[in-house]
Design an enzyme around this catalytic site. Structure first.
Site, mmCIF file in Angstrom:
data_model
loop_
_atom_site.group_PDB
_atom_site.id
_atom_site.type_symbol
_atom_site.label_atom_id
_atom_site.label_comp_id
_atom_site.label_asym_id
_atom_site.label_seq_id
_atom_site.Cartn_x
_atom_site.Cartn_y
_atom_site.Cartn_z
ATOM 1 N N HIS A 134 51.777 73.409 103.286
ATOM 2 C CA HIS A 134 53.083 73.904 102.555
ATOM 3 C C HIS A 134 52.680 73.977 101.146
ATOM 4 O O HIS A 134 53.936 74.190 100.420
ATOM 5 C CB HIS A 134 54.052 72.885 103.061
ATOM 6 C CG HIS A 134 54.435 73.029 104.436
ATOM 7 N ND1 HIS A 134 55.745 74.055 105.098
ATOM 8 C CD2 HIS A 134 54.009 72.551 105.522
ATOM 9 C CE1 HIS A 134 55.870 73.583 106.320
ATOM 10 N NE2 HIS A 134 54.983 72.844 106.571
ATOM 11 N N LYS A 194 67.547 74.639 94.445
ATOM 12 C CA LYS A 194 66.331 74.182 94.861
ATOM 13 C C LYS A 194 66.010 72.716 94.264
ATOM 14 O O LYS A 194 66.438 72.432 93.184
ATOM 15 C CB LYS A 194 65.429 75.183 94.740
ATOM 16 C CG LYS A 194 65.114 75.896 93.495
ATOM 17 C CD LYS A 194 64.152 76.884 93.340
ATOM 18 C CE LYS A 194 64.680 78.090 93.749
ATOM 19 N NZ LYS A 194 64.193 79.029 95.005
ATOM 20 N N ARG A 195 64.851 72.089 94.552
ATOM 21 C CA ARG A 195 64.326 71.059 93.867
ATOM 22 C C ARG A 195 64.018 71.368 92.410
ATOM 23 O O ARG A 195 63.693 72.473 92.342
ATOM 24 C CB ARG A 195 63.171 70.588 94.737
ATOM 25 C CG ARG A 195 63.445 69.484 95.982
ATOM 26 C CD ARG A 195 64.333 68.471 95.639
ATOM 27 N NE ARG A 195 63.431 67.237 94.844
ATOM 28 C CZ ARG A 195 62.868 66.301 95.509
ATOM 29 N NH1 ARG A 195 63.135 65.925 96.718
ATOM 30 N NH2 ARG A 195 62.394 65.569 94.449
ATOM 31 N N LYS A 234 59.166 76.042 89.582
ATOM 32 C CA LYS A 234 60.159 76.884 90.201
ATOM 33 C C LYS A 234 60.934 77.646 88.825
ATOM 34 O O LYS A 234 61.827 78.395 89.255
ATOM 35 C CB LYS A 234 61.203 75.955 91.033
ATOM 36 C CG LYS A 234 60.581 75.388 92.304
ATOM 37 C CD LYS A 234 61.375 74.714 93.097
ATOM 38 C CE LYS A 234 60.814 73.907 94.495
ATOM 39 N NZ LYS A 234 60.701 74.896 95.324
ATOM 40 N N THR A 244 62.247 79.172 101.426
ATOM 41 C CA THR A 244 63.362 79.726 102.512
ATOM 42 C C THR A 244 64.854 79.860 101.874
ATOM 43 O O THR A 244 65.483 80.897 102.676
ATOM 44 C CB THR A 244 63.290 78.552 103.667
ATOM 45 O OG1 THR A 244 63.435 77.329 102.998
ATOM 46 C CG2 THR A 244 62.122 78.577 104.336
ATOM 47 N N LYS A 265 67.751 82.722 103.056
ATOM 48 C CA LYS A 265 69.177 82.367 103.458
ATOM 49 C C LYS A 265 70.074 83.185 102.333
ATOM 50 O O LYS A 265 71.267 83.822 102.842
ATOM 51 C CB LYS A 265 69.623 80.985 102.814
ATOM 52 C CG LYS A 265 68.628 80.024 103.955
ATOM 53 C CD LYS A 265 68.327 78.335 103.543
ATOM 54 C CE LYS A 265 67.429 77.750 104.346
ATOM 55 N NZ LYS A 265 67.103 76.638 103.914
HETATM 56 C C1 26V Z 1 54.855 65.806 98.742
HETATM 57 C C2 26V Z 1 55.049 64.519 98.593
HETATM 58 C C3 26V Z 1 54.013 63.854 97.835
HETATM 59 C C4 26V Z 1 54.911 62.657 97.135
HETATM 60 C C5 26V Z 1 55.324 61.801 98.470
HETATM 61 C C6 26V Z 1 56.461 62.495 99.148
HETATM 62 C C7 26V Z 1 55.978 64.014 99.117
HETATM 63 C C8 26V Z 1 56.770 64.846 100.136
HETATM 64 C C9 26V Z 1 56.546 65.996 100.289
HETATM 65 C C10 26V Z 1 55.343 66.771 99.664
HETATM 66 C C11 26V Z 1 55.017 68.198 99.640
HETATM 67 C C12 26V Z 1 56.331 69.029 99.663
HETATM 68 C C13 26V Z 1 55.644 70.520 100.281
HETATM 69 C C14 26V Z 1 56.934 71.397 100.451
HETATM 70 O O1 26V Z 1 57.914 71.009 100.422
HETATM 71 N N1 26V Z 1 56.659 72.703 100.250
HETATM 72 C C15 26V Z 1 57.680 73.646 100.573
HETATM 73 O O2 26V Z 1 57.622 74.075 101.979
HETATM 74 C C16 26V Z 1 58.346 75.113 102.055
HETATM 75 C C17 26V Z 1 58.441 75.196 103.846
HETATM 76 O O3 26V Z 1 57.038 75.605 104.174
HETATM 77 C C18 26V Z 1 58.284 76.255 101.545
HETATM 78 O O4 26V Z 1 59.041 77.393 101.759
HETATM 79 C C19 26V Z 1 58.204 75.942 100.073
HETATM 80 O O5 26V Z 1 57.641 77.035 99.304
HETATM 81 C C20 26V Z 1 57.138 74.826 99.764
HETATM 82 O O6 26V Z 1 57.275 74.461 97.981
#
Ligand code: 26V
Length: 822
Positions: free
Chosen positions: A370, A561-562, A567, A669, A673
């Site tokens: 992702h 978004k975050r 972003k 995503t 929406k």
């Molecule tokens: C990384 C970490 C690292 C620190 C601890 C917690 C944690 C939690 C999550 C992540 C990675 C997050 C990756 C993510 O959310 N990617 C998003 O995935 C979406 C669904 O595929 C996509 O639409 C977004 O573009 C993408 O940023």
């Protein structure tokens, strides 16, 4: 005697769902399940009582679904995800099972308003953002398209933090979604497994001295207890299970210590265990080797794998058919340790040899990537991994030996490339690369948009892709149209039903029937009226929560978004500052009134992201108060962005901001929406924006900025942001206003470093894209000025984005990855 779930004795109760019967049952539920009488029942009690009434109907179908999966020997999908960003469930479940209207009537008979109690349901925020929300959409779509599936995750006591602003700064507060209990879940004490950590590995040898097997003797043990939530698909045909694990002590009290008088020490074990599932990690893309996080990852992976293996064994009595009956999906690398865990269980507990176990493992697992951000690719320090999971460390080495053997045998890799293929990053800081482990242990590795998948092949996984060609494939993300259209936008749903009938409710592609109506003036007006009502709803929310008055006839421009530098909320804010300057210096011009909305959380330790929030709030304060702006521009940052807030903001948007630095947003995503709800996108050629453009057509989207290839090229060939800034007076002016303290009189230097970062480095290409972004925004204004044209484009967006349904995505996963029929 056991009563069959579809027993004739139960049928008359469960199948009668007219409002009067439901009202009686709600009262019974209140009395006998909650032990409350109407005179003392709180609104929360009504909510719980109502949910339990509908839950009874759901359970019946749940048992049927589970039984039929067993009897038909169906292949099951297991979706392992550390995050499920579910939001509220009540409306979703009631509507999917077709009981929303009757429940509303039933409650009305009792003098209770469904829409009022619905708001009391807490958001289950067991996720950070896109990845977690995707998992929730997928769960709903798997039930809808009839895939027998179990989601596996962690039942965090505290989900993502609640965000408040104090003087414009983000403050994080604990989130407590379980405060009033959770009426959706079933605790399954009987379904619990011990999970080990630490300790040693012993080798057992046969009499003739041959190594027979390894026995891991963990030094710590924790109990994983299952909590099940039913997941209802559209029309309620199938009900799947979301199984979340909660950590409990194996021995709640150390009696020996207690009896010896150490009353607090006796409880310590229990706290230590429970800490494991207390809180969700807020993603900041930096892990810095936090031990608790690795413990969480292993805890839920091991419990899930035990559960899967046991279920398979109890039904089939052997494990060689596992890949034919189970597809285990890794949602990013967070559960990647499951690859080593399955190997351990197959070899150590079931006596299967390495080669056979490795073959079974690869045929069972699939992995979705992702993100390509290098800092977000998980890797664990070898010493930590070895201390916590000594047996898994051995298995990782054994897998690595196999992979490196195959790499050398291929005779097409040099030493550096072999180094990148290795599951271990060598050097002074040796680390286990979870992406490489997931890749090696899976038969399918997918990206989440076409562009992202291409980039995966060219960058992070280039060498592994050459070694194992054919494994990488694309599955462009999707969203569930139930939550993201039918529930959140009743106005648009009803308008579409009037115009093209109900068939689109079952196949959202049929919204294409709206396409010709883009040229129908009467329809355009009705469409505009729906949007206007949605904007009114958001305006009221902003008025109530923030005391800010916004005009629903202004253009609603939304970025939610975050908060992350890639972003580029900063690009959006800098553009707003430039626009502010223009409005003040050219009052004679015919400016289009605009409200710029922001929403999003920053990771608590992400300094720049938090500063960007403060900047947005500082800029908002100055602009919103300046009489020279004459209400032409307003900025509103709504705190505590979450799924429920998105459900109100998305339908109210005219303009959807999808402006990431090209090549950095894997898919997005939110972009889908907004388009489905009739917003026009202003965006870069990044992630799924590229595919949205292909589907809605170039005339119905506003694209600007560098492409991913151009970004890479600039970074490689010495990008000089300072030169660009000096050549763009508007940008220079806006940046210098921010840097010099125009928006931060109390602390003029607050943004100096942030802005200097753009001059000196500008990794995210804010300067490079600024002029293109401004020009694109003025193009948006000119389209907006011609209302029929705007409405037509918005309607075409709705009509053309049905493909981005997660039903489509799941069907592709099912047939191309999991090999289950759909
Ligand atoms: C990384 C970490 C690292 C620190 C601890 C917690 C944690 C939690 C999550 C992540 C990675 C997050 C990756 C993510 O959310 N990617 C998003 O995935 C979406 C669904 O595929 C996509 O639409 C977004 O573009 C993408 O940023």
């Amino acid at each position: 005697m056991t009563l069959a779930p579809n027993s004739e004795l139960l049928r008359p109760i469960l199948h009668n769902s007219d409002p009067k019967t439901l009202a009686t049952e709600i009262l019974k539920s209140l009395t006998y399940r909650l032990g409350k009488d109407t005179s003392v029942a709180t609104p929360h009690d009504w909510l719980t009582a109502s949910i339990k009434v509908v839950r009874d109907r759901i359970i019946e179908r749940w048992i049927e679904s589970t039984k039929s999966a067993y009897e038909q020997k169906e292949k099951r999908v297991y979706y392992l995800s550390l995050e499920f960003l579910i939001g509220r469930l009540m409306r979703d479940a009631f509507s999917n099972i077709g009981m929303l209207d009757n429940m509303r009537e039933a409650l009305a008979l009792l003098g209770v308003e469904l829409d009022v109690i619905a708001k009391l349901e807490p958001d289950a925020a067991l996720g950070n953002g896109g990845l977690g929300r995707l998992a929730a959409c997928f769960m709903e779509s798997m039930a809808t398209v009839d895939v027998p599936a179990h989601g596996y995750g962690i039942r965090y006591v505290h989900g993502l933090f609640r965000q408040e602003f104090s003087d414009g700064w983000q403050v994080e507060l604990p989130e407590t979604w379980l405060d009033h209990g959770n009426p959706w879940e079933f605790e399954r004490r009987e379904r619990s497994f011990e999970v080990g950590f630490g300790g040693t590995v012993e080798s057992v040898t046969s009499k003739d001295g041959r190594l027979e097997r390894h026995v891991w003797k963990p030094s710590e043990r924790v109990l994983a207890v299952a909590y099940d939530t039913p997941v209802v698909g559209w029309r309620g045909e199938r009900v799947n299970t979301l199984r979340l694990w909660s950590a409990m002590p194996v021995d709640p009290i150390l009696l020996e210590a207690f009896n010896a008088g150490d009353h607090i020490g006796a409880m310590r074990e229990s706290n230590k265990a429970e800490v494991l599932t207390q809180v969700l990690y807020p993603a900041d893309s930096h892990l810095a080797g936090q031990e608790l996080r690795l413990r969480q990852e292993y805890f839920f992976s091991a419990a899930s794998l035990e559960d899967i293996v046991q279920r398979h064994l109890s039904q089939y009595g052997e494990l060689l058919s596992l890949p034919d009956k189970a597809a285990i999906h890794l949602n990013d690398t967070h559960p990647a340790v499951a690859v080593a865990e399955l190997m351990r269980q197959l070899m150590d507990a079931h006596g299967i040899d390495f080669d056979t176990a490795w073959d079974l493992t690869k045929r069972t697992f699939a992995y979705t990537n992702h993100t390509l951000l290098p800092e977000a690719l998980e890797s664990w320090p070898v010493p930590l991994f070895e201390r916590l999971l000594p047996r898994h460390m051995q298995i990782v080495y054994a897998i690595n030996a196999q992979v490196l053997l195959e790499a050398r045998a291929a005779q097409k890799f040099d030493g550096e490339q072999i180094g990148r293929i290795s599951l271990i990053h060598e050097g002074s800081d040796r680390r286990v690369r979870m992406g490489n482990l997931a890749f090696a242990g899976s038969h399918s590795i997918n990206g989440v948009s076409a562009l992202h998948t291409d980039l995966m092949k060219e960058t992070v996984f280039a060498d592994l892709h050459r070694l194992y060609p054919g494994r990488i494939n694309n599955k462009t993300n999707g969203i569930t149209p139930r939550r993201w259209l039918i529930q959140c936008n009743a106005g648009l749903t009803n308008l579409a039903r009037e115009a093209i009938g109900d068939a689109f409710l079952d196949d959202v592609n049929l919204l294409s029937g709206l396409d010709p109506l883009a040229d129908d003036a009467a329809f355009r007006e009705k469409f505009a009226a729906v949007k206007r009502a949605n904007k009114q709803r958001l305006s009221s929310l902003v008025g109530e929560r923030l005391g800010i008055k916004v005009d629903p006839s202004a253009l609603f421009d939304i970025q939610i978004k975050r908060i992350h530098e890639y972003k580029r909320q900063l690009l959006n804010i800098v553009e707003a500052v430039a626009l502010y300057d223009q409005i003040r210096s050219h009052p004679e011009k015919d400016w289009e009134p605009r409200v710029k909305f922001f929403g999003g959380k920053a990771a608590p330790s992400y300094h720049n992201a938090k500063l960007i929030i403060k900047l947005a709030n500082d800029v908002a304060r100055v602009i919103n108060r300046d009489p020279a702006v004459r209400g032409l521009l307003k900025i509103v940052f709504i705190p505590n962005y979450n799924v429920s807030l998105a459900e109100i903001m998305v339908p109210a948007a005219d303009l959807s901001e999808q402006i990431s630095t090209a090549g950095m947003e894997a898919s997005g995503t939110g972009n889908m929406k907004f388009a489905l709800n009739g917003a026009i996108t202003i965006g870069t050629l990044d992630g799924a924006n590229v595919e949205i453009k292909e589907r809605v057509g170039d005339d119905n989207i506003v694209i600007f900025g560098l492409t991913a290839a151009e970004v890479a090229e600039r970074r490689a060939n010495g990008y000089k942001p300072r030169d660009i800034i000096e050549g763009s007076p508007e940008l220079a002016q806006a940046l210098s206003a921010i840097a010099s303290g125009v928006f931060s009189h109390d602390d003029p230097d607050r943004y100096r470093d942030l802005i200097n970062g753009i001059y000196d480095n500008d990794w995210f290409m804010v300067a490079a894209d600024f002029d293109a972004f401004t020009a694109a925004q003025r193009k948006v204004d000119s389209i907006w000025r011609n209302s029929p044209e705007w409405q037509a484009k918005a309607i075409r967006n709705v009509a053309r984005v049905g493909w981005f349904s997660s039903d489509r995505t799941i069907r592709q996963y099912a047939s191309e990855i999991w090999n289950v029929p759909v």
